[in-house]
Design an enzyme around this catalytic site. Structure first.
Site, PDB file in Angstrom:
ATOM      1  N   SER A 120       1.174  -1.281  -0.223  1.00 25.39           N
ATOM      2  CA  SER A 120       0.356  -0.100  -0.228  1.00 25.39           C
ATOM      3  C   SER A 120       0.805   1.146   0.222  1.00 25.39           C
ATOM      4  O   SER A 120       0.687   2.436  -0.361  1.00 25.39           O
ATOM      5  CB  SER A 120      -0.521  -0.406   1.219  1.00 25.39           C
ATOM      6  OG  SER A 120      -1.867  -0.949   1.181  1.00 25.39           O
ATOM      7  N   HIS A 141      -2.431  -3.596  -6.291  1.00 30.11           N
ATOM      8  CA  HIS A 141      -3.334  -2.769  -4.717  1.00 30.11           C
ATOM      9  C   HIS A 141      -4.304  -3.427  -5.010  1.00 30.11           C
ATOM     10  O   HIS A 141      -5.029  -3.030  -5.502  1.00 30.11           O
ATOM     11  CB  HIS A 141      -2.623  -1.215  -4.831  1.00 30.11           C
ATOM     12  CG  HIS A 141      -3.326  -1.585  -3.606  1.00 30.11           C
ATOM     13  ND1 HIS A 141      -3.424   0.694  -3.275  1.00 30.11           N
ATOM     14  CD2 HIS A 141      -2.515  -1.378  -2.595  1.00 30.11           C
ATOM     15  CE1 HIS A 141      -3.776   1.013  -2.253  1.00 30.11           C
ATOM     16  NE2 HIS A 141      -3.785  -0.819  -1.633  1.00 30.11           N
ATOM     17  N   GLU A 153      -5.488  -1.438  -8.539  1.00 25.79           N
ATOM     18  CA  GLU A 153      -4.211  -0.580  -9.277  1.00 25.79           C
ATOM     19  C   GLU A 153      -3.143  -1.968  -9.311  1.00 25.79           C
ATOM     20  O   GLU A 153      -2.523  -2.664  -8.707  1.00 25.79           O
ATOM     21  CB  GLU A 153      -4.241   0.651  -8.607  1.00 25.79           C
ATOM     22  CG  GLU A 153      -5.566   1.733  -7.985  1.00 25.79           C
ATOM     23  CD  GLU A 153      -4.953   2.485  -6.526  1.00 25.79           C
ATOM     24  OE1 GLU A 153      -4.943   3.647  -6.381  1.00 25.79           O
ATOM     25  OE2 GLU A 153      -3.567   2.062  -5.664  1.00 25.79           O
ATOM     26  N   ASN A 191      -5.258   6.151  -2.235  1.00 33.31           N
ATOM     27  CA  ASN A 191      -4.728   6.956  -1.254  1.00 33.31           C
ATOM     28  C   ASN A 191      -4.317   8.361  -0.975  1.00 33.31           C
ATOM     29  O   ASN A 191      -4.043   8.610  -0.340  1.00 33.31           O
ATOM     30  CB  ASN A 191      -3.597   4.991  -0.915  1.00 33.31           C
ATOM     31  CG  ASN A 191      -5.105   4.302   0.291  1.00 33.31           C
ATOM     32  OD1 ASN A 191      -5.860   4.093   0.039  1.00 33.31           O
ATOM     33  ND2 ASN A 191      -4.528   3.396   0.111  1.00 33.31           N
TER      34      ASN A 191
HETATM   35  N1  LIG Z   1      -5.607  -4.929   5.277  1.00 33.69           N
HETATM   36  C1  LIG Z   1      -5.732  -3.720   4.330  1.00 33.69           C
HETATM   37  O1  LIG Z   1      -6.973  -3.325   4.580  1.00 33.69           O
HETATM   38  C2  LIG Z   1      -4.837  -3.864   3.359  1.00 33.69           C
HETATM   39  C3  LIG Z   1      -4.797  -2.851   2.113  1.00 33.69           C
HETATM   40  C4  LIG Z   1      -4.255  -3.585   0.481  1.00 33.69           C
HETATM   41  C5  LIG Z   1      -3.207  -3.996   0.725  1.00 33.69           C
HETATM   42  N2  LIG Z   1      -2.622  -4.567   1.811  1.00 33.69           N
HETATM   43  C6  LIG Z   1      -1.140  -4.280   1.934  1.00 33.69           C
HETATM   44  O2  LIG Z   1      -1.052  -6.583   1.758  1.00 33.69           O
HETATM   45  C7  LIG Z   1      -0.741  -6.536   3.107  1.00 33.69           C
HETATM   46  C8  LIG Z   1      -0.721  -8.480   4.249  1.00 33.69           C
HETATM   47  O3  LIG Z   1      -0.987  -6.899   4.668  1.00 33.69           O
HETATM   48  P1  LIG Z   1      -2.258  -7.691   5.990  1.00 33.69           P
HETATM   49  O4  LIG Z   1      -3.580  -6.720   6.051  1.00 33.69           O
HETATM   50  O5  LIG Z   1      -3.326  -8.694   4.259  1.00 33.69           O
HETATM   51  O6  LIG Z   1      -1.359  -8.114   6.034  1.00 33.69           O
HETATM   52  P2  LIG Z   1      -1.742  -9.455   7.842  1.00 33.69           P
HETATM   53  O7  LIG Z   1      -0.918  -9.392   8.785  1.00 33.69           O
HETATM   54  O8  LIG Z   1      -3.094 -10.022   7.589  1.00 33.69           O
HETATM   55  O9  LIG Z   1      -1.278 -10.647   6.626  1.00 33.69           O
HETATM   56  C9  LIG Z   1       0.706 -10.736   6.802  1.00 33.69           C
HETATM   57  C10 LIG Z   1       0.309 -12.616   6.364  1.00 33.69           C
HETATM   58  O10 LIG Z   1       2.385 -12.657   5.629  1.00 33.69           O
HETATM   59  C11 LIG Z   1       2.589 -13.374   6.447  1.00 33.69           C
HETATM   60  N3  LIG Z   1       3.789 -12.847   6.643  1.00 33.69           N
HETATM   61  C12 LIG Z   1       4.343 -12.076   7.060  1.00 33.69           C
HETATM   62  N4  LIG Z   1       6.038 -12.096   6.538  1.00 33.69           N
HETATM   63  C13 LIG Z   1       5.619 -13.140   5.564  1.00 33.69           C
HETATM   64  C14 LIG Z   1       6.807 -13.644   4.511  1.00 33.69           C
HETATM   65  N5  LIG Z   1       8.256 -12.936   4.625  1.00 33.69           N
HETATM   66  N6  LIG Z   1       6.897 -14.606   3.793  1.00 33.69           N
HETATM   67  C15 LIG Z   1       5.833 -15.764   4.260  1.00 33.69           C
HETATM   68  N7  LIG Z   1       4.603 -15.422   4.784  1.00 33.69           N
HETATM   69  C16 LIG Z   1       5.057 -14.376   5.104  1.00 33.69           C
HETATM   70  C17 LIG Z   1       1.614 -13.260   7.852  1.00 33.69           C
HETATM   71  O11 LIG Z   1       2.621 -14.994   8.644  1.00 33.69           O
HETATM   72  C18 LIG Z   1       0.480 -13.445   8.119  1.00 33.69           C
HETATM   73  O12 LIG Z   1      -0.247 -14.146   7.729  1.00 33.69           O
HETATM   74  C19 LIG Z   1       0.293  -5.964   3.221  1.00 33.69           C
HETATM   75  O13 LIG Z   1       1.769  -4.998   2.336  1.00 33.69           O
HETATM   76  C20 LIG Z   1      -0.451  -4.325   3.384  1.00 33.69           C
HETATM   77  O14 LIG Z   1       0.322  -3.115   2.950  1.00 33.69           O
HETATM   78  C21 LIG Z   1      -3.503  -4.171   3.025  1.00 33.69           C
END
Ligand SMILES: NC(=O)c1ccc[n+]([C@@H]2O[C@H](COP(=O)([O-])OP(=O)(O)OC[C@H]3O[C@@H](n4cnc5c(N)ncnc54)[C@H](O)[C@@H]3O)[C@@H](O)[C@H]2O)c1
Length: 370
Positions: A120, A141, A153, A191
């Protein structure tokens, strides 16, 4: 016929599992993994639990649910993703974590495999930096919840190949998403272009207007939710982090972090999740007499931010309008709003705001052509 591309997903948290569902539901074979063993072990049960309410409602057959679950294959590590044509990471939001994952993936995939990041806030160019084949890296994204939100995106960095962009766009559109190209700029489209919606509401609050008046004015202008109620819904802490990240990246008074937002977070008034926000648990009262002026001011600043992004290249006005309508449920995009008010009205509003701006906000309202 070419075999259907295989999709890889790394990270099975909120976003990764939702992204895996999107492609599995479209019939793609999805190979997915997570560094955390319990996340791997319970992924299929979480997918089933996400889909079962649809079967109960009659919106999906039990057989369709089984077909989606059967398309998701959980593997033990990224090294087992070698067969994938497109791998999307949704892991921890740090540059070193994403860079080292992509470096590890490069060792097991073919040079054509596309590596996509769901970041993000990080630079796609920076994530691609240091790889043997940075040209295969794209930003992809998704919005939360990924299976529900239509918009995705698609971000190219300067060296991304057309082949990588085409494959990513094709499979994501096949999976039912609306894919909008945008440049590798902080906040991408949504964003970033959303900032004035919140920021100008906070500026008005700073000038003594009530949260109810501001939100009621935007409701009267056709928005489904007012900016301050939207902060309450998302969480003031999340909004503060997003604004601070834009300010750090852009260093401009357009992304000024207002004290009112910082105070909300410091006082624990985070919105719905803490039980008290700018407006929540109340709802906005009747629109004030000058509702149209408030809406014009906020829409003029939205149009100005969109004009700045447009001037930086890599995106179209239609793309920005569409992204904000899909990503934020806005009734009209910023350029459509500007057309509605008329360019002269928007320009005069911005000039008036710039002339009246206090010293710490000077240059906030200047258009890109200034
Ligand atoms: N939550 C949102 O609203 C949102 C929206 C758009 C983008 N994002 C992006 O998506 C990504 C994930 O966000 P999320 O909210 O799903 O997080 P989350 O914490 O729910 O999930 C992340 C997962 O990745 C795993 N993980 C962490 N490091 C790892 C690695 N090195 N190798 C393999 N697995 C690994 C963790 O165990 C976890 O299950 C981030 O980059 C975030 O910025 C989030």
């Amino acid at each position: 016929m070419m075999p259907a591309p295989i999709i890889g997903v790394v990270g099975l948290g909120t976003m990764g599992l939702g992204i895996a569902q999107v492609y599995a539901a479209a019939g793609f074979k999805v190979l997915a993994t997570d560094a955390h063993e319990p996340a791997r072990l319970n992924a299929l049960a979480r997918l089933r639990a996400a889909l079962e309410p649809r079967v109960v409602k009659g919106a999906m057959t039990a057989a369709a649910l089984e077909a989606i679950v059967a398309n998701l294959h959980i593997v033990g590590s990224p090294e087992a993703l070698g067969a994938a044509n497109l791998i999307i990471e949704a892991i921890l939001e740090t540059l070193p974590a994403k860079q080292s994952l992509f470096a590890a993936l490069e060792a097991v995939v073919s040079p054509e495999t596309v590596l996509a990041t769901n970041t993000s806030s990080l630079s796609v160019t920076a994530i691609a930096g240091g790889l043997k084949h940075p040209e295969r890296v794209v930003g992809l994204h998704f919005f939360n919840p990924a299976p529900v939100m239509k918009l995705v995106e698609l971000i190219a960095h300067p060296d991304t190949t057309k082949t990588a962009l085409t494959l990513t766009r094709d499979v994501t559109e096949t999976a039912g998403k609306i894919v909008i190209a945008c440049p590798d700029r902080p906040g991408f489209i949504v964003n970033r272009c959303a900032r004035p919606f919140y920021g100008e509401a906070l500026a008005l609050l700073d000038e003594g207007r009530s949260a109810s008046d501001i939100d009621a004015a935007m409701l009267a202008a056709g928005y489904r939710i007012g900016p301050l109620s939207l902060i309450d819904l998302i969480g003031a802490d999340i909004n503060l982090a997003a604004t601070e990240s834009m300010q750090t990246a852009m260093h401009h008074p357009r992304y000024h972090v207002f004290t009112a937002l910082k105070s909300q977070v410091a006082a624990g008034r985070l919105g719905r999740k803490s039980g008290q926000g700018f407006v929540f648990p109340d709802v906005p009262e009747a629109a004030p007499k000058d509702a149209a002026d408030i809406a014009l001011r906020i829409e003029a600043t939205l149009a100005n931010e969109a004009a700045w992004l447009l001037s930086e290249g890599g995106v179209t006005a239609e793309g920005i309008d569409k992204a904000l309508k899909l990503g934020l449920n806005f009734p009209r995009g910023p350029f459509e709003a500007a057309a509605l008010h008329g360019p002269a009205q928007v320009r005069m509003t911005l000039e008036r705001l710039e002339a009246a701006a206090p010293s710490h906000l000077k240059t906030r309202y200047l258009p890109p052509s200034a």
